[in-house]
Design a protein around this motif. Structure first.
Motif, mmCIF file in Angstrom:
data_model
loop_
_atom_site.group_PDB
_atom_site.id
_atom_site.type_symbol
_atom_site.label_atom_id
_atom_site.label_comp_id
_atom_site.label_asym_id
_atom_site.label_seq_id
_atom_site.Cartn_x
_atom_site.Cartn_y
_atom_site.Cartn_z
ATOM 1 N N HIS A 1 163.550 0.669 23.138
ATOM 2 C CA HIS A 1 163.524 0.995 21.795
ATOM 3 C C HIS A 1 162.423 1.540 21.085
ATOM 4 O O HIS A 1 162.146 1.805 20.017
ATOM 5 N N TYR B 1 159.248 -0.424 26.043
ATOM 6 C CA TYR B 1 160.722 -0.733 26.363
ATOM 7 C C TYR B 1 161.441 0.204 25.559
ATOM 8 O O TYR B 1 161.009 1.045 24.582
ATOM 9 N N GLY C 1 171.910 3.337 24.872
ATOM 10 C CA GLY C 1 173.070 2.364 25.366
ATOM 11 C C GLY C 1 172.644 2.486 26.856
ATOM 12 O O GLY C 1 173.107 1.163 27.475
ATOM 13 N N LEU D 1 169.966 2.572 28.774
ATOM 14 C CA LEU D 1 168.858 2.035 29.155
ATOM 15 C C LEU D 1 169.052 0.400 29.179
ATOM 16 O O LEU D 1 169.431 -0.030 27.816
ATOM 17 N N ASN D 2 168.408 -0.224 29.806
ATOM 18 C CA ASN D 2 168.575 -1.629 29.691
ATOM 19 C C ASN D 2 167.585 -2.203 28.850
ATOM 20 O O ASN D 2 166.426 -1.877 28.771
ATOM 21 N N PRO D 3 168.029 -2.698 27.747
ATOM 22 C CA PRO D 3 167.187 -2.945 26.763
ATOM 23 C C PRO D 3 165.774 -4.014 26.942
ATOM 24 O O PRO D 3 164.780 -4.038 26.170
ATOM 25 N N VAL D 4 166.126 -4.771 27.801
ATOM 26 C CA VAL D 4 164.994 -5.960 27.986
ATOM 27 C C VAL D 4 163.953 -5.541 29.266
ATOM 28 O O VAL D 4 163.467 -6.345 29.349
ATOM 29 N N TYR D 5 164.189 -4.355 30.001
ATOM 30 C CA TYR D 5 163.118 -3.928 30.826
ATOM 31 C C TYR D 5 162.114 -2.721 30.539
ATOM 32 O O TYR D 5 162.919 -2.039 29.950
ATOM 33 N N TRP E 1 160.025 0.395 35.109
ATOM 34 C CA TRP E 1 160.592 -0.379 36.124
ATOM 35 C C TRP E 1 161.916 0.169 36.306
ATOM 36 O O TRP E 1 162.238 0.168 37.482
ATOM 37 N N GLN E 2 162.641 0.470 35.189
ATOM 38 C CA GLN E 2 163.789 0.799 35.431
ATOM 39 C C GLN E 2 163.995 2.190 36.304
ATOM 40 O O GLN E 2 164.837 2.338 36.914
#
Ligand SMILES: Nc1ncnc2c1ncn2[C@@H]1O[C@H](COP(=O)(O)OP(=O)(O)OP(=O)(O)O)[C@@H](O)[C@H]1O
Ligand SMILES: Nc1ncnc2c1ncn2[C@@H]1O[C@H](COP(=O)(O)OP(=O)(O)OP(=O)(O)O)[C@@H](O)[C@H]1O
Ligand SMILES: [Mg+2]
Ligand SMILES: [Mg+2]
Lengths: 309, 304, 540, 476
Positions: free
Chosen positions: C154, C152, C103, C105-109, C113-114
């Protein structure tokens, strides 16, 4: 506390009475309360207005033509002024509420239900079904709504039901596409997989787990669509395709007042205001619902005025 | 990716065909163009002559076959009224519409996203309330009302802007402002709602724990997650504009495809209707494909 | 008075909920110095994560509210500092590893990068940030780090995600690292690596480490001092050694007593018809072969533990068996029928018998449903299990069994601590009374006392109802106590399988031996010995 | 001096084709500006038919008219104007290769043009056509080279030439130097198109346009605004074939049940005339003796009672069909009519429809399943009722609601007659229709409003709806 095995009977799981809780949450948002009251008034107008005021709203009186608002000498119903035939605007707005609500609610609900159902199917069912549904949406989307209106209303006569049909069809793609796009994302979430593991049927997954996540967005669109539908209906009337005088709707009143815009602004203004206020109330209510339906946001309403609600 | 695009193009082509069939047959059920084109006191002979000239006497299936055969050679036929190729008429108008739609949607998207995101970040505070109410009024006010009041105020009374027409850049200000209002209100609401949800996600906490500034937290971390419904609605609004902004075109004398379409529909100028639908449909299909690509670009989880 | 790097004084936090006020943290005080490791131990739900969030300014206020206290960092009170000042500290001087990596971690990056963003947010150049990110990803043991940067969240396993979170927190070499259960999802070898990585960093930069954990072994291995929390209060403070050998508070004593890995090992049942036969199960994600053909059986009422490296395909087995993803090949026979060949409809009927507790509890609970709804959904779907009037009582009972309270039924998932959510997930699986439960790290986020309670519960169910378990875990002592047979995995393959005694007492494979050696013991003295032994094995 | 003017019109023409100039949106641009006709009706004075490209004409015998053409006239493409051009123009208009609108005026008569010499042409008609010179005031002359298909580059002998056409935006005419007549004051005219009347008015107010020939009466409140009779007559067409409308008492009740006075100065503009005939009073044979039927609700009720007593189904629902946007205030007008008629006891249902649907009701074959009143407008500014009578009142007329032998006879005889006899016959017909037959419910002769900017000098006329000669515009 952790391993104290309490007698299960002693710990009653209590659920507050639903309506009371809802009312309390509604009370916490003063704007939403106002909106709800306004909508109830509109609803009452829609149900009872034509019964009591039909005659007054149809009674022409060229001497009261374009009577300016806020003058009471002609009677209370002239408080908002008179229209081009000297009919009291207030009475007309009240009577028109019925047609307006039937058309707008009918079209919005129909497109919302059909569109989101198809969207759920397109997003959750197999590739093929999804593809077919989406291309269908493309077709509807690029079929000019006006042409559709001309076709349906020319061939089937301009009744309210047909008008609802036309308006509903043209609004389906927005719900369909929004729903599908969100389903594609939500279905990947872990709790959906968890439900699947429990053996939940597709129907249950879609309606119980996926739909609630999407619903707030759909509601926001739907409330704004209310205004859109009312105005679209008015545009159709203006072109001579939709509902026509002597039937009245707010949209029709707005479009009839159009030519008097620079001279007798009130003709188009009041029904326009009615549309705006209705839309706004619906939207405030849907904003409220967004919060009330979302467990992580609900505290805003529950702790009430205590903390910057 | 390439092959999915190909499949997509193919299926769009099928829907385009469905669309043509639908429009062709349905529109022919809505009245006789000869009756509309010729003056009321024209004789039956003249009407016959007109139908003859435009092939309206043949059985509908024959007409359809002929239409398809012509289409295969990119011939959309002549306008019944204008004595010009229908496609020329439509393309001329479509260029205007496209410009109007592109400029408007660019402005709307930028403005709605910025204002909506900030409003979501400040839920319940004055900025949010103000933006919401204003946008709602905009989204539910009749557009011709705004247009005419705009003309009265800015052109007649203040004399800042020309009333209508095309030509200078100033001519675009009023029409675009009027077109701007409704989609702005709608998209802003969607952005706001979607952002409020997304801002509650744990990854927002992560970003804040990383020391990311509020700006990027909103516009980089959250926005992209909140964009799915927003893009859909942007697409819907853009499609509406591509289908022509009738009111604005009519009032401001913009020679776009909306007015052309309305006139053609009311006059039953079939070839122009069909050509206009084809052109706008192709544009809308392309846009929908772009939107689907955008979904996939935005969210890696739905990349198949 | 001596300045501490970070000092928390009399901190209290509470939350407003429908059911009234939840006092999550009640006047706790502790301090942390440069280069020091402070462990916060404690009951699940005792306020560990909340107090950490308070330091990072991450509590949503409202509904949360800090009712008292000071948080002094370098002498300034963070609670009085401006938003902007706190933002500048976050990530750069104080950083945090969250408990629930998916949860967070930003799913779309892309993850690269994160990780790099932390550095970029504090003014580093993009190139430098990416370089640092790559280095850290390698250091936390992400396979094929360079390519993984563009993947990513996921696409990673649970343990890999947790390591990504760790990398993210370490980018700027912060002065203080708050690690909330940083190793719960890691297998012991990786856990050891991560702990030594943190230690190295501490030596390098003098970082203060606040280690929130329930794992006594981790405390023994890494902590200089420890505080024990219960019910939002600190009940005891001391060095790990003091606490272990001389616990004062009854809760501490209970905790130590509950430490797993000391009981009698179970003797595997022999014979019996297998209810589950997995044969040649394969799965590949594009290039990556996540599962390279595994075979195993399961007898009714048996507990099969799956241990192994993080990312070795343990969760993948579970997902494939439950048809959450389609396998690339192989068969899974459940009571003689091939699950993988079932139509969705037939599968729906079977599902009741096969349940799973997911690795990421937060994500697997529908945020829109109350706990009552989540658990009773089982009976909505399968109405024959329990008549409706009994649902309330049964929900309460299940919650109590997993160590929660019956009144929690009306709360929503986000109002719980990580461990509490995991227990809700367990209760949900139990509600269905299945024949087989797949537990994917089901007890890893629980403090040992609750863990012991839950394990006891599961054991009881196994014995009474004959439920079989596939128990995916990295926590070897728990496996040792609970499993009948063990299956060791590495890189998508089974490297060794056998009865629990055989694996623990006479491991054949080098990998298994290393795994066992990497296990941590709650006794700080034993742990010190193990470290030496491990070093020897490494050089061998 | 800047002699450019901008004219803002309501709708853009689909074509700028001379042979379509009877269509008003085309005629306003083409007639008298680009293209000229042999003869021309004087709408400003009372000269009647004036020479334009023909200098004079005479009747050679019963069936032949001779026209002497003006010399020294050239087309804008440089070619000279002669009798061949006239012949070609006529034949082109008649051709069935294109659907020229002018040709409908020559319907039912066989006309053969014969070139006598370069500047003389004979028209032989069968049967005799007494008003041929009037009919030829509609025939726009194009060069003999013009192909028989619609052109987008019209060539004519008029004082202006089409300089530019940006579809959807504007049409520009420029003054010719080699025009045969007096050079007009305006050197360049730009036509722009705005649908909304208030925008058109605003454009003149802001100086963006100089002339807006039709604006809404509601907006016509400034010094710049002028009203003019626009030759439109509003009426309700009655289909006499369907009961109860076949009963004369019912038709009379319809007529006296509407308070026409009440409309003037309220919904309709000040200056609107109450009509007793389908044509405006300036038309040949208009009958001054026909009197307006006054508003008399009591009598209307009595008439209905009476009819009812005789078994006429007066309670049948009557459909009143109106067209949205037919004229400003159309909806209100029909709504008021509906309410007035309901008041006196009619069972009236109003239905407002769009053009195409309106057409279904308006022209034959009629919808027969229920009594219908069709609200419509008729426009004849040509000075002779012949352009109206056959269509509206002859049994075979496409939009005739009556089938009356005497009316048929009068129409036929008047059409063939000339001079005083013609006038008398028309006059008789007007009286007969209004007083005896009560053919329809005649309502109003409408007025239009124009807004003329301060920089120009222009007075609208009854023909302004169909024709706007730039040469009549003065520059101040
Ligand atoms: N938003 C909230 N609303 C209500 N209660 C909350 C909320 N967040 C946390 N709590 C409660 O606060 C208490 C402390 O939670 P916290 O997350 O700090 O636990 P923890 O010690 O980290 O436990 P674990 O080891 O299980 O993660 C728990 O009882 C939890 O239920
Ligand atoms: N959707 C996906 N796309 C690509 N790779 C994936 C995907 N899901 C999992 N993987 C990869 O498959 C491998 C096995 O993952 P799995 O989740 O089974 O690991 P695991 O054994 O459960 O590890 P852990 O103990 O860390 O949870 C990992 O290397 C992971 O990166
Ligand atoms: Mg926690
Ligand atoms: Mg896993």
């Amino acid at each position: 506390m952790s391993n104290a095995t309490t007698n299960p009977a002693a710990v009653e799981v209590k659920v507050q009475s639903g309506t009371r809780r809802v009312l309390r949450m509604l009370w916490a948002d003063k704007l939403a309360i106002c909106a709800a009251i306004f909508l109830i008034v509109i609803l009452l107008c829609a149900v009872f207005g034509p019964m009591f005021l039909e005659d007054m709203a149809a009674n022409t009186n060229l001497r009261a033509r374009n009577a300016p608002p806020f003058e009471l000498e002609r009677g209370f119903f002239f408080i908002l002024g008179g229209d081009a035939l000297g009919r009291p605007l207030l009475a007309r707005i009240i009577v028109a509420a019925q047609n307006t609500m039937v058309i707008a609610a009918g079209a919005v609900l129909a497109s919302l239900i059909v569109g989101s159902t198809l969207g759920l199917i397109a997003g959750y069912a197999g590739r093929w079904t999804g593809e077919v549904i989406m291309r269908l949406a493309d077709v509807i989307m690029s079929f000019p709504s006006l042409l559709l209106a001309v076709i349906v209303l020319y061939m089937l006569s301009p009744s309210i039901a047909n008008l609802v049909l036309v308006l509903a069809i043209t609004r389906i793609p927005i719900y369909l596409r929004t729903t599908r796009a969100e389903v594609l994302e939500v279905r990947e979430r872990m709790f959906v997989q968890a439900a699947k593991v429990m053996g939940a049927s597709n129907r249950r997954i879609v309606f119980k787990h996926i739909l609630p996540v999407i619903l707030p967005t759909l509601l926001t669109i739907a409330t704004l669509d209310f205004a859109f539908v009312m105005l679209a209906e008015s545009a159709l009337s203006f072109l001579g395709i939709g509902i026509q005088a002597p039937e009245i709707t707010w949209g029709l009143m707005v479009s009839q007042g159009r030519q008097y815009l620079t001279n007798a602004w009130w003709l188009a203004f009041w029904p326009g205001l009615a549309i705006i206020l209705t839309t706004m109330s619906l939207n405030l209510l849907s904003s409220w619902m967004r919060v009330a339906l979302n467990p992580t946001q609900r505290w805003r309403l529950e702790i009430g005025g205590k903390k910057n609600g | 990716m390439k092959s999915t695009l190909g499949k997509r193009a193919l299926s769009s082509f099928v829907s385009l065909f469905v669309l043509i069939v639908l429009v062709f047959f349905l529109s022919r059920l809505t009245g006789d163009p000869a009756a509309l084109y010729l003056p009321v006191d024209a004789s039956e002979e003249m009407r016959q002559n007109f139908r003859e000239l435009h092939g309206l006497n043949d059985p509908v299936l024959v007409q359809f076959g002929r239409y398809l055969a012509d289409l295969a050679q990119f011939d959309f036929g002549e306008s019944l009224r204008k004595a010009r190729p229908a496609l020329d008429v439509v393309l001329e108008a479509f260029v205007w519409t496209l410009k109007l739609a592109l400029i408007t949607m660019t402005l709307v998207t930028a403005a709605a996203i910025v204002v909506g995101s900030i409003a979501a970040f400040q839920v319940g505070r004055p900025f949010d309330r103000f933006a919401s109410v204003l946008s709602l009024i905009g989204a539910s006010a009749p557009d011709f009302w705004i247009a005419i009041v705009g003309i009265v105020i800015f052109s007649v009374n203040l004399a800042w802007l020309p009333t209508s027409g095309t030509g200078t850049i100033w001519h675009w200000v009023l029409p675009i402002s009027v077109l701007f209002i409704r989609p702005f209100g709608l998209i802003l609401q969607i952005v706001r709602g979607s952002m409020i949800n997304a801002l509650g996600s744990p990854y927002v906490k992560t970003a804040r724990a990383k020391g990311v500034k509020n700006g990027p937290v909103i516009f980089v971390h959250t926005l992209r997650n909140a964009m799915l419904p927003v893009i859909t609605v942007i697409g819907d609004q853009a499609a509406a504009l591509l289908n022509g902004a009738v009111v604005v075109e009519t009032i401001f004398g913009f020679p776009g495809v909306g007015k052309l379409m309305i006139d053609s529909i009311l006059q039953r100028d079939f070839n122009v209707i069909l050509a206009a639908i084809m052109v706008t449909a192709v544009a809308i299909f392309i846009m929908n494909i772009l939107i689907d690509i955008a979904y996939a670009l935005l969210d890696p989880r739905i990349r198949a | 008075m001596a300045e501490h790097l970070l000092e928390v004084r009399d901190l209290s936090v509470r939350f407003h909920t429908t059911q009234g006020i939840v006092n999550a943290v009640n006047g706790i005080s502790w301090h942390l110095d440069r280069g020091e490791t402070l462990a916060i131990l404690g009951e699940s739900g005792s306020g560990k994560s909340v107090s950490a969030s308070a330091i990072m300014n991450l509590i949503d206020m409202p509904p949360g509210e800090i009712t008292s206290g000071q948080i002094l960092f370098d002498g300034t009170d963070l609670l009085k500092a401006s938003e902007e000042e706190r933002r500048r500290l976050n990530g750069k001087r104080i950083s945090m590893i969250f408990q629930d990596p998916l949860g967070h971690l930003n799913p779309v990056y892309p993850v690269g990068w994160q990780i790099a963003e932390t550095a970029m947010a504090h003014g580093q150049s993009k190139a430098a940030a990416y370089e640092r990110a790559l280095k850290l990803m390698e250091r936390v043991g992400i396979p094929n780090a360079k390519a993984s940067m563009h993947k990513y969240p996921h696409q990673f396993s649970g343990g890999q995600r947790q390591r990504l979170m760790i990398a993210m927190a370490l980018v700027l070499k912060p002065d203080i690292l708050i690690a909330d259960e940083p190793t719960t999802a890691l297998d012991v070898t990786v856990q050891a690596e991560v702990l030594s990585l943190l230690e190295e960093l501490q030596d390098e930069t003098g970082m203060g480490l606040l280690l929130i954990t329930h794992d006594l072994g981790v405390v023994a291995e890494a902590a200089d001092r420890a505080v024990v929390m219960e019910g939002g209060r600190i009940v005891e403070t001391g060095t790990p050694r003091d606490l272990y050998h001389n616990p004062q508070h009854p809760y501490t004593r209970k905790l130590l007593a509950a430490a797993p890995g000391r009981g009698e090992m179970r003797t595997a049942q022999s014979g019996g018809q297998p209810i589950l036969e997995v044969h040649g199960l394969r799965k590949s994600y594009g290039e990556l072969a996540a599962l390279k053909g595994v075979d195993f059986d399961l007898i009714a009422g048996e507990t099969l533990a799956v241990v192994g490296e993080s990312g070795s395909g343990k969760s993948t087995i579970a997902r494939l068996m439950l048809r959450l993803e389609e396998a690339s090949g192989g068969t899974v026979k459940w009571k003689g029928e091939d699950i993988l060949a079932k139509s969705p409809r037939e599968m729906g009927k079977l599902r009741r018998q096969l349940q799973m507790v997911f690795q990421d509890p937060t994500q697997s609970l529908n945020p829109n449903m109350s706990v009552y709804e989540i658990i009773s959904e089982a009976w909505v779907i399968h109405p024959d299990i329990l008549p409706k009037p009994k649902w309330r009582a049964r929900v309460g009972e299940l919650l109590e069994q997993v160590g929660l309270k019956a009144e929690h039924a009306l709360r929503y998932p986000h109002q719980f601590s990580g461990g509490q959510r995991q227990r809700i997930a367990i209760a949900r699986a139990l509600a269905l009374e299945p024949d087989l439960i797949i537990c994917d790290e089901a007890v890893s986020a629980l403090d040992v006392s609750v863990q012991a309670q839950v394990i006891a519960l599961l054991g009881d169910l196994r014995d009474r109802l004959g439920i079989a378990f596939i128990f995916i875990a990295h926590d070897l002592p728990v496996v040792r106590d609970f499993a009948d047979r063990v299956l060791v995995m590495k890189q998508g393959e089974i490297v060794e399988q056998g009865p629990v005694r055989q694996i623990f007492d006479a491991p054949r494979e080098h990998y298994t031996r290393r795994l066992l050696a990497a296990g941590l013991d709650a006794d700080p003295d034993i742990q010190a010995d193990r470290r030496r032994a491990r070093a020897a094995l490494e050089t061998a | 001096q800047d002699a450019d003017v901008t004219v803002v019109l309501a709708e853009e023409p689909d074509l700028v084709e001379p042979c379509m100039a009877t269509r008003s949106n085309i005629g306003r641009i083409v007639l008298g500006n680009i293209s000229e006709t042999l003869t021309e009706l004087d709408v400003r004075g009372d000269e009647g038919l004036k020479p334009r490209l023909a200098e004079s004409w005479e009747m050679v015998n019963d069936t032949t008219w001779r026209f002497n053409l003006r010399q020294g006239v050239s087309f804008s493409d440089g070619s000279a104007f002669d009798a061949e051009d006239v012949k070609h123009s006529f034949e082109r208009a008649q051709s069935d290769q294109i659907t020229c609108e002018i040709s409908r005026y020559y319907e039912g008569i066989s006309i053969t043009p014969k070139v006598v010499d370069a500047h003389t042409i004979d028209f032989t008609t069968d049967p005799a056509q007494p008003i041929l010179p009037l009919l030829l005031s509609l025939l726009t002359i194009v060069p003999s080279e013009t192909p028989i298909e619609f052109t987008r580059e019209p060539v004519g002998t008029g004082p202006y030439v089409l300089a530019d056409w940006a579809p959807g935006q504007s049409i520009t005419l420029e003054r010719r130097d080699d025009y045969w007549g007096d050079a007009p004051a305006v050197s360049k005219a730009t036509y722009v198109f705005r649908n909304d009347p208030s925008v058109r008015a605003a454009m003149v107010a802001t100086g963006e346009a100089d002339i807006a020939p039709s604006i809404s009466a509601i907006d016509a409140t400034t010094e710049m605004d002028q009203s003019y009779p626009n030759s439109e007559t509003t009426y309700l067409r009655i289909d006499h074939a369907v009961a109860p409308l076949d009963d004369k008492r019912v038709r009379e009740a319809l007529n006296i049940g509407i308070d026409r006075e009440a409309f003037v100065g309220t919904i309709l503009a000040e200056g609107t005339d109450i009509a007793t005939a389908i044509n405006v009073p300036t038309t040949l044979g208009w009958n001054a003796d026909t009197a307006v039927r006054g508003y008399d609700p009591e009598r209307a009720k009595a008439l209905l009672e009476e009819a009812k007593a005789d078994g006429v189904p007066v309670d049948t629902e009557i459909l009143l069909v109106g067209r949205t946007g037919n004229f400003p205030g159309a909806t209100e007008t029909f709504e008021a009519i509906q309410s007035m008629l309901s008041e006196v006891g009619f069972n009236i249902r109003l239905q407002m429809v769009e053009v195409a649907e309106h057409e279904q009701y308006y022209s034959k074959p009629y919808v027969q399943d229920q009594p219908i009143l069709v609200g419509a407008q008729h426009d004849n500014s040509r000075g002779d009722p012949v352009f109206s009578m056959y269509f509206k009142y002859h049994s075979d007329g496409r939009q005739s609601g009556i089938a009356d032998d005497k009316a048929d006879d009068l129409v036929e005889r008047a059409t063939a007659a000339t001079g005083e006899e013609r006038e008398a016959l028309w006059s008789e017909l007007f009286g007969y229709l209004h007083d005896e037959v009560i053919a329809d419910v005649l309502l109003f002769h409408m007025v239009g409003h124009a807004r003329v900017g301060n920089g120009v000098d222009y007075t609208p006329t009854i023909a302004t709806n169909s024709q706007l000669q730039l040469s009549e515009i003065g520059i101040k």
